[in-house]
Design an enzyme around this catalytic site. Structure first.
Site, PDB file in Angstrom:
ATOM      1  N   HIS A 471      42.437 -37.016  12.209  1.00 17.64           N
ATOM      2  CA  HIS A 471      41.701 -38.334  12.132  1.00 17.64           C
ATOM      3  C   HIS A 471      42.396 -39.407  13.156  1.00 17.64           C
ATOM      4  O   HIS A 471      42.627 -40.500  12.541  1.00 17.64           O
ATOM      5  CB  HIS A 471      41.833 -38.696  10.848  1.00 17.64           C
ATOM      6  CG  HIS A 471      40.993 -37.710   9.944  1.00 17.64           C
ATOM      7  ND1 HIS A 471      41.607 -37.450   8.588  1.00 17.64           N
ATOM      8  CD2 HIS A 471      40.050 -36.684  10.187  1.00 17.64           C
ATOM      9  CE1 HIS A 471      40.631 -36.483   8.165  1.00 17.64           C
ATOM     10  NE2 HIS A 471      39.923 -36.016   9.122  1.00 17.64           N
TER      11      HIS A 471
HETATM   12  C1  LIG Z   1      39.822 -29.437  13.653  1.00 16.13           C
HETATM   13  C2  LIG Z   1      39.036 -30.727  12.867  1.00 16.13           C
HETATM   14  C3  LIG Z   1      38.765 -30.816  11.634  1.00 16.13           C
HETATM   15  C4  LIG Z   1      38.275 -31.830  11.026  1.00 16.13           C
HETATM   16  N1  LIG Z   1      37.618 -31.982   9.904  1.00 16.13           N
HETATM   17  C5  LIG Z   1      36.845 -32.975   9.350  1.00 16.13           C
HETATM   18  C6  LIG Z   1      35.919 -33.078   8.259  1.00 16.13           C
HETATM   19  O1  LIG Z   1      35.880 -31.762   7.370  1.00 16.13           O
HETATM   20  N2  LIG Z   1      35.348 -34.062   7.787  1.00 16.13           N
HETATM   21  C7  LIG Z   1      35.595 -34.959   8.476  1.00 16.13           C
HETATM   22  O2  LIG Z   1      34.797 -35.992   8.171  1.00 16.13           O
HETATM   23  N3  LIG Z   1      36.023 -35.295   9.617  1.00 16.13           N
HETATM   24  C8  LIG Z   1      36.905 -34.057  10.200  1.00 16.13           C
HETATM   25  N4  LIG Z   1      37.391 -34.128  11.471  1.00 16.13           N
HETATM   26  C9  LIG Z   1      37.340 -35.380  12.041  1.00 16.13           C
HETATM   27  C10 LIG Z   1      36.003 -35.963  12.732  1.00 16.13           C
HETATM   28  O3  LIG Z   1      35.668 -34.652  13.572  1.00 16.13           O
HETATM   29  C11 LIG Z   1      36.281 -37.223  13.732  1.00 16.13           C
HETATM   30  O4  LIG Z   1      36.535 -38.180  12.742  1.00 16.13           O
HETATM   31  C12 LIG Z   1      35.032 -37.397  14.223  1.00 16.13           C
HETATM   32  O5  LIG Z   1      34.517 -36.440  15.137  1.00 16.13           O
HETATM   33  C13 LIG Z   1      35.142 -38.598  15.205  1.00 16.13           C
HETATM   34  O6  LIG Z   1      34.094 -38.986  16.022  1.00 16.13           O
HETATM   35  P1  LIG Z   1      33.954 -39.981  17.225  1.00 16.13           P
HETATM   36  O7  LIG Z   1      32.568 -40.015  17.829  1.00 16.13           O
HETATM   37  O8  LIG Z   1      34.630 -40.899  16.980  1.00 16.13           O
HETATM   38  O9  LIG Z   1      34.772 -39.052  18.350  1.00 16.13           O
HETATM   39  P2  LIG Z   1      34.909 -37.451  18.762  1.00 16.13           P
HETATM   40  O10 LIG Z   1      34.294 -36.601  17.674  1.00 16.13           O
HETATM   41  O11 LIG Z   1      36.392 -37.085  19.314  1.00 16.13           O
HETATM   42  O12 LIG Z   1      33.770 -37.312  19.979  1.00 16.13           O
HETATM   43  C14 LIG Z   1      34.187 -37.753  21.200  1.00 16.13           C
HETATM   44  C15 LIG Z   1      33.511 -37.076  22.284  1.00 16.13           C
HETATM   45  O13 LIG Z   1      33.516 -37.794  23.548  1.00 16.13           O
HETATM   46  C16 LIG Z   1      33.612 -36.760  24.513  1.00 16.13           C
HETATM   47  N5  LIG Z   1      34.380 -37.694  25.639  1.00 16.13           N
HETATM   48  C17 LIG Z   1      35.453 -38.431  25.690  1.00 16.13           C
HETATM   49  N6  LIG Z   1      35.688 -39.076  26.867  1.00 16.13           N
HETATM   50  C18 LIG Z   1      34.476 -38.600  27.570  1.00 16.13           C
HETATM   51  C19 LIG Z   1      34.231 -38.682  29.085  1.00 16.13           C
HETATM   52  N7  LIG Z   1      35.068 -39.575  29.670  1.00 16.13           N
HETATM   53  N8  LIG Z   1      33.332 -38.586  29.349  1.00 16.13           N
HETATM   54  C20 LIG Z   1      32.356 -37.624  28.726  1.00 16.13           C
HETATM   55  N9  LIG Z   1      32.708 -37.580  27.360  1.00 16.13           N
HETATM   56  C21 LIG Z   1      33.716 -37.809  26.784  1.00 16.13           C
HETATM   57  C22 LIG Z   1      34.436 -35.747  23.944  1.00 16.13           C
HETATM   58  O14 LIG Z   1      34.418 -34.603  24.844  1.00 16.13           O
HETATM   59  C23 LIG Z   1      34.022 -35.749  22.611  1.00 16.13           C
HETATM   60  O15 LIG Z   1      32.948 -34.907  22.561  1.00 16.13           O
HETATM   61  C24 LIG Z   1      38.127 -33.053  12.142  1.00 16.13           C
HETATM   62  C25 LIG Z   1      38.430 -33.124  13.379  1.00 16.13           C
HETATM   63  C26 LIG Z   1      38.974 -31.927  13.701  1.00 16.13           C
HETATM   64  C27 LIG Z   1      39.401 -31.872  15.292  1.00 16.13           C
END
Ligand SMILES: Cc1cc2nc3c(=O)[nH]c(=O)nc-3n(C[C@H](O)[C@H](O)[C@H](O)COP(=O)(O)OP(=O)(O)OC[C@H]3O[C@@H](n4cnc5c(N)ncnc54)[C@H](O)[C@@H]3O)c2cc1C
Length: 534
Positions: A471
Site C-alpha cells: 500500500h
Molecule cells: C499484491 C497486491 C495485493 C493487494 N491487495 C489489495 C487488496 O486486497 N485490497 C486493496 O484495497 N488493495 C490492495 N492492494 C493495493 C491496491 O492494488 C492499490 O492501492 C491500488 O492499485 C493503487 O491504485 P493507483 O491507481 O494509485 O496505482 P496503481 O494501481 O499502482 O496503478 C498505477 C498504474 O500506472 C501505470 N504507470 C505508472 N507509470 C506509468 C507511466 N509512466 N506510463 C504509463 N503507465 C504508467 C502502472 O503500470 C500501473 O498500472 C494490493 C496491491 C498489491 C500489489
C-alpha cells in the site's frame, strides 16, 4: 501527433476511474495511457492463479520493485510487487474491499483539505459501488464496481470465526459500515467468482462504444510535456518508438505511489537541486514530490495444519483437491479457485482508549511466505498483521536520469519507535488467536515465532521477516504545507493543466487496504475536473 482534451497517465484504479468518468461527456476526448498490457483470459479472470503467478516475480503485469536496504528490517531490501497493466494493482491484487476508518478522512480535511471529510467522500464511495449484500446509507448498489461475498465456501471461515470469538474479539457484520473493529469474511471486488479489476469495471464496457475514449496499453509515458508551467501533453514510447500525445485541457498523472512521483521528477517537477544533480531541466521546484511515503508494514505468522485439503498446499491430497477445484471453478465460479487467499480479516484496537483500530489481521488459507517467492509445501494457515497507522515516513527518489531505471524506494520502515511497539503488541494479540482451543486442536506447529517469549524476541522476528502489505501512498501529498504537492482539488501546486489522481495524494495513509479509497479519489477527482471546466 495525436491531440485530445485529457491525457491520463496510468491505468490503475485512479487512472481508470477518472478516464471513465471524464469520457462520460461525449464532447471531450480522453486518452488513457498504460505501460503494461490489457490482460484477458484465464490469468486475468482467475484471482487465485493470476495472483500466484504474477505477485512473486517480475512479469508483464508486475513491475516487481525492491526497496533500498531498510535499517528497520535489519538491512534487508523489501520486495515490492506493483501492478502493471490495465487495472494497475487491481489486476494482480487480492481484491479486498475496504475503505479504512471514517475518521481517516476527517483527518485529511483537518490537515487543510476542504471537501475530503468522511461525510463528503462517502457519496463517492457509494457512487462507484455495486454491493451485492449491503443495502443501506453506507453502500451503493448501482455503480460499476461489483462487490460480493467470497465464493469459496471454505469451512475454515467458520473455524477462524470461532477462534476469534474465543479470543474475545467482536464480530463485525460490515467493515465499511458503522464500525470498523471486529472480524468477518471479506467482501471482494470480484464478479461471480472472477477477478473484476478496475479496467474491467470502468474501461472495458466503453471500449469501441465511446468514440471519445482511447486506450493505449503497452505504452509508457517517459515525460510530461510543458509550455512554461502548463502541462500540454505526454511523450510516450510504444514498440520502441517515441511520440507525443497532446492535451488541450489537462494531463492527469495516475501512476500510483511509486511511479507518479517518478514521472513528475523525470519531467522536471520536484526538488530542484535533486533534479539538477541528474541534469534534468527544472520546470518547477517542488520539494515535496516523492516525500511522505507511507505503507502498511506487514508481519506474517504461519501455522502448520497437517494434511487439511481445505488449506492450499502441495501434497498428493492437494493435487486431487485442486483438480476438483478447477472443474468447479470452470462450471460454477465457486470453490477453492475462487479464493483471494486472504479470506477472513479483522481490525483490532490495542487499548480501550484507542479511538480506532491500530492493527488489521488477515487470515490466509495457505502458508504464504515472502510474497509466494519461497515454496512451502506444507498445508496450513498464515495470518498477516498490518500496522495501520505508521508514523514512519519514507521517500521515492530518482536513481538516474534514465526513465527505464527503477526509482530508489526507501520505505524507512520502523524508523519511528512507536511503530515497532505497536506492531509487536498487535502481533502478540494476533498470535493469541492461534492459541485458542479451536486452533490448538488443529495446529501442529507455529512455524516462525514459536521461540518468541519477550517483546525483544518479537521485535527481532519482525525486523527479520516483515515486509510490505502493498500500500505505498502519500508521495504527492495533498495539502498546503511546504511538503505538499497537490491542493485539495488535486492540482499540482504552481502548475497549470496538471493534476495527480491516485493513491499518492493521500496526506495520511488510511487504516485499511487502499484500493477502494483510490477508487473514491478517482471519482472525486473526475468530478472536480468536470466542475473546473464547466
Ligand atoms: C499484491 C497486491 C495485493 C493487494 N491487495 C489489495 C487488496 O486486497 N485490497 C486493496 O484495497 N488493495 C490492495 N492492494 C493495493 C491496491 O492494488 C492499490 O492501492 C491500488 O492499485 C493503487 O491504485 P493507483 O491507481 O494509485 O496505482 P496503481 O494501481 O499502482 O496503478 C498505477 C498504474 O500506472 C501505470 N504507470 C505508472 N507509470 C506509468 C507511466 N509512466 N506510463 C504509463 N503507465 C504508467 C502502472 O503500470 C500501473 O498500472 C494490493 C496491491 C498489491 C500489489
Amino acid at each position: 501527433m495525436e491531440t485530445c482534451d485529457y491525457v491520463v497517465v496510468g491505468g490503475g484504479p485512479g487512472g481508470c476511474v477518472s478516464a471513465s468518468r471524464l469520457s462520460e461527456d461525449p464532447a471531450v476526448s480522453v486518452a488513457l495511457i498504460e505501460a503494461g498490457p490489457d490482460r484477458r483470459g484465464f490469468l486475468g479472470d482467475c484471482t487465485a492463479v493470476g495472483t500466484l503467478l504474477n505477485v512473486p516475480r517480475k512479469t508483464p503485469s508486475n513491475w516487481a520493485f525492491e526497496s533500498t536496504p531498510q535499517a528497520g528490517l535489519n538491512g534487508r531490501r523489501a520486495y515490492q510487487p506493483y501492478g502493471r497493466g490495465l487495472g494497475g494493482g487491481s489486476a494482480i491484487n487480492v481484491l479486498m474491499y475496504m475503505r479504512g476508518h471514517c475518521s481517516d478522512y476527517d483527518e485529511w480535511a483537518a490537515m487543510g483539505n476542504p471537501g475530503w471529510s468522511y461525510a463528503e467522500v462517502l457519496p463517492y464511495f457509494r457512487k462507484s459501488e455495486n454491493n451485492q449484500t449491503h443495502r443501506n446509507e453506507y453502500h451503493g448498489n448501482e455503480g460499476p464496481l461489483w462487490v460480493e461475498e467470497l465464493r469459496t465456501d471454505n469451512p475454515y471461515h467458520g473455524i477462524v470465526k470461532q477462534a476469534c470469538r474465543e479470543a474475545g474479539l467482536p464480530f463485525n457484520p460490515d467493515f465499511n459500515g458503522a464500525e470498523q473493529e471486529g472480524y468477518n469474511c471479506v467482501q471482494v471486488m470480484m464478479k461471480n467468482g472472477e477477478r473484476f479489476h478496475i479496467g474491467k469495471a470502468f474501461i472495458h464496457p466503453h471500449l469501441g462504444k465511446r468514440a471519445n475514449l482511447q486506450l493505449y496499453t503497452d505504452t509508457e509515458c517517459t515525460r510530461i510535456l510543458f509550455e512554461g508551467k502548463c502541462a500540454v501533453g505526454a511523450e510516450v514510447i510504444a514498440d520502441g518508438a517515441r511520440r507525443q500525445i497532446r492535451a488541450r485541457r489537462e494531463v492527469i498523472v495516475a501512476g500510483g505511489g511509486f511511479l507518479s512521483p517518478k514521472l513528475l521528477m523525470h519531467s522536471g517537477v520536484g526538488a530542484g537541486q535533486e533534479l539538477q544533480r541528474f541534469g534534468i531541466p527544472v520546470v518547477h521546484d517542488l520539494p515535496g514530490v516523492g516525500k511522505n511515503l507511507m505503507d502498511h508494514l506487514d508481519f506474517i505468522l504461519a501455522y502448520h495444519i497437517p494434511g487439511d485439503p481445505n488449506l492450499l498446499g502441495l501434497s498428493p491430497v492437494a493435487g486431487v483437491q485442486l483438480a476438483k477445484a478447477y472443474r468447479r471453478w470452470c462450471k460454477e465460479r465457486r470453490g477453492m479457485l475462487a479464493t483471494n487467499y486472504a479470506e477472513v480479516t479483522g481490525f483490532m484496537r490495542l487499548t480501550p482508549k484507542s479511538t480506532k483500530p491500530e492493527i488489521q489481521y488477515e487470515f490466509v488459507v495457505s502458508i504464504l511466505v515472502d510474497h509466494g517467492r519461497k515454496l512451502v509445501t506444507k498445508h496450513g494457515m498464515s495470518c498477516h498483521v498490518l500496522l495501520l497507522h505508521p508514523k514512519s515516513r519514507g521517500t521515492v527518489a530518482l536513481a538516474s536520469p534514465d526513465f527505464r531505471d527503477q526509482p530508489l524506494l526507501d520505505l524507512n520502515y520502523l524508523s519511528h519507535p512507536d511503530d515497532l511497539k505497536t506492531i509487536v503488541e498487535g502481533t502478540k494479540r494476533t498470535d493469541a488467536i492461534f492459541k485458542t482451543p479451536t486452533f490448538r486442536r488443529l495446529v501442529k506447529r507455529n512455524m516462525f515465532t514459536a521461540h518468541c517469549r519477550t517483546d525483544e524476541d518479537w521485535a527481532e522476528a519482525i525486523r527479520n521477516r516483515a515486509g510490505t502489505n502493498y500500500h505505498p501512498v502519500g508521495t504527492c501529498k495533498m495539502g498546503n504545507g511546504p511538503d505538499a504537492v497537490v491542493d485539495a482539488r488535486l492540482k499540482v501546486h504552481g502548475m497549470q493543466g496538471l493534476r495527480v489522481v491516485d493513491g499518492s495524494i493521500m496526506p495520511k495513509i488510511v487504516g485499511g487496504n487502499t484500493m477502494a479509497p483510490v477508487i473514491m479519489i478517482g471519482e472525486k477527482g473526475a468530478d472536480m475536473i468536470k466542475e473546473d471546466w464547466h
